[in-house]
Design a protein around this motif. Sequence first.
Motif, mmCIF file in Angstrom:
data_model
loop_
_atom_site.group_PDB
_atom_site.id
_atom_site.type_symbol
_atom_site.label_atom_id
_atom_site.label_comp_id
_atom_site.label_asym_id
_atom_site.label_seq_id
_atom_site.Cartn_x
_atom_site.Cartn_y
_atom_site.Cartn_z
ATOM 1 N N LEU A 281 42.178 45.542 34.687
ATOM 2 C CA LEU A 281 40.923 45.545 33.920
ATOM 3 C C LEU A 281 41.058 44.704 32.654
ATOM 4 O O LEU A 281 40.154 43.941 32.302
ATOM 5 C CB LEU A 281 40.521 46.968 33.538
ATOM 6 C CG LEU A 281 39.881 47.820 34.610
ATOM 7 C CD1 LEU A 281 39.708 49.243 34.096
ATOM 8 C CD2 LEU A 281 38.554 47.244 35.060
ATOM 9 N N ILE A 282 42.178 44.843 31.978
ATOM 10 C CA ILE A 282 42.423 44.061 30.758
ATOM 11 C C ILE A 282 42.449 42.576 31.078
ATOM 12 O O ILE A 282 41.875 41.756 30.346
ATOM 13 C CB ILE A 282 43.727 44.533 30.073
ATOM 14 C CG1 ILE A 282 43.530 45.948 29.496
ATOM 15 C CG2 ILE A 282 44.156 43.563 28.988
ATOM 16 C CD1 ILE A 282 44.825 46.630 29.065
ATOM 17 N N ALA A 283 43.085 42.214 32.184
ATOM 18 C CA ALA A 283 43.124 40.799 32.599
ATOM 19 C C ALA A 283 41.722 40.295 32.929
ATOM 20 O O ALA A 283 41.361 39.168 32.564
ATOM 21 C CB ALA A 283 44.049 40.626 33.799
ATOM 22 N N LEU A 284 40.919 41.109 33.613
ATOM 23 C CA LEU A 284 39.531 40.725 33.897
ATOM 24 C C LEU A 284 38.769 40.511 32.593
ATOM 25 O O LEU A 284 38.067 39.510 32.430
ATOM 26 C CB LEU A 284 38.835 41.798 34.743
ATOM 27 C CG LEU A 284 37.312 41.641 34.874
ATOM 28 C CD1 LEU A 284 36.947 40.354 35.603
ATOM 29 C CD2 LEU A 284 36.715 42.864 35.556
ATOM 30 N N ASP A 285 38.901 41.450 31.672
ATOM 31 C CA ASP A 285 38.206 41.326 30.380
ATOM 32 C C ASP A 285 38.592 40.041 29.661
ATOM 33 O O ASP A 285 37.729 39.357 29.105
ATOM 34 C CB ASP A 285 38.514 42.534 29.487
ATOM 35 C CG ASP A 285 37.844 43.815 29.956
ATOM 36 O OD1 ASP A 285 36.891 43.744 30.757
ATOM 37 O OD2 ASP A 285 38.288 44.896 29.507
ATOM 38 N N ALA A 286 39.872 39.711 29.674
ATOM 39 C CA ALA A 286 40.339 38.488 29.006
ATOM 40 C C ALA A 286 39.757 37.248 29.677
ATOM 41 O O ALA A 286 39.354 36.299 28.994
ATOM 42 C CB ALA A 286 41.865 38.425 29.010
ATOM 43 N N ALA A 287 39.678 37.260 30.996
ATOM 44 C CA ALA A 287 39.180 36.095 31.729
ATOM 45 C C ALA A 287 37.660 35.979 31.694
ATOM 46 O O ALA A 287 37.124 34.874 31.646
ATOM 47 C CB ALA A 287 39.657 36.147 33.181
ATOM 48 N N ALA A 288 36.969 37.116 31.711
ATOM 49 C CA ALA A 288 35.509 37.099 31.850
ATOM 50 C C ALA A 288 34.768 37.404 30.552
ATOM 51 O O ALA A 288 33.543 37.348 30.523
ATOM 52 C CB ALA A 288 35.084 38.096 32.924
#
Length: 147
Positions: free
Chosen positions: A88-95
Motif C-alpha cells: 500500500l505504501i508503495a502504491l501511495d508513493a507511485a500514485a
Amino acid sequence: MPLLPGDGGAAVRRHCEDVLEAGPAPLPPSALARARYELSDLVDDLQGSGPGPEGTAIAVETWRRTAELVLDSNGCWRGGGKWLMRELIALDAAAGTAWASRLDVGLAAALAGDTALLQQAAEECLALAGGRLWEGFHQEAPIDASH
C-alpha cells in the motif's frame, strides 16, 4: 559463486524483475465480484458493530479486505502481514494516494469505537472497483461441498 553457468542467471533474474515490474494479471471478473460482495457485506457489518471482540474482528477484516481490493484495483501485487502495508505504501508513493495512512488511521479509530473513517475508505475502495455488490451476485458451490 554464480548459481548458473555463463552469466550466472542474469537472464533469469531479468525475467523475474520484468514479471514483478509488470504486476499481477487483473482479477478475473468472478474474483472481483466476490471481493466486492464480501467487502460490501463487511461494511454493513462494520456499521452495526460496536466495541468489543466482534467489532475488532470486523474492523480488522474490513481493513484487510479493503487493502487487498485497493491493490487489486490498481494492478499491484498483494502482500501478507507487514507486506500488505508495504505494498500500500508503495502504491501511495507511485500514485500519489494515501491509502496506507487512511486505512491505518481508520482501523485505529474503529478499534476505539468510531468506524466512520474505515467505512469511508472501504466505500471509496468499492467505488474504485465498481461499487457495492449485492443484487445479482451468485457463486457456484464446489462440487464436493461436504466440507
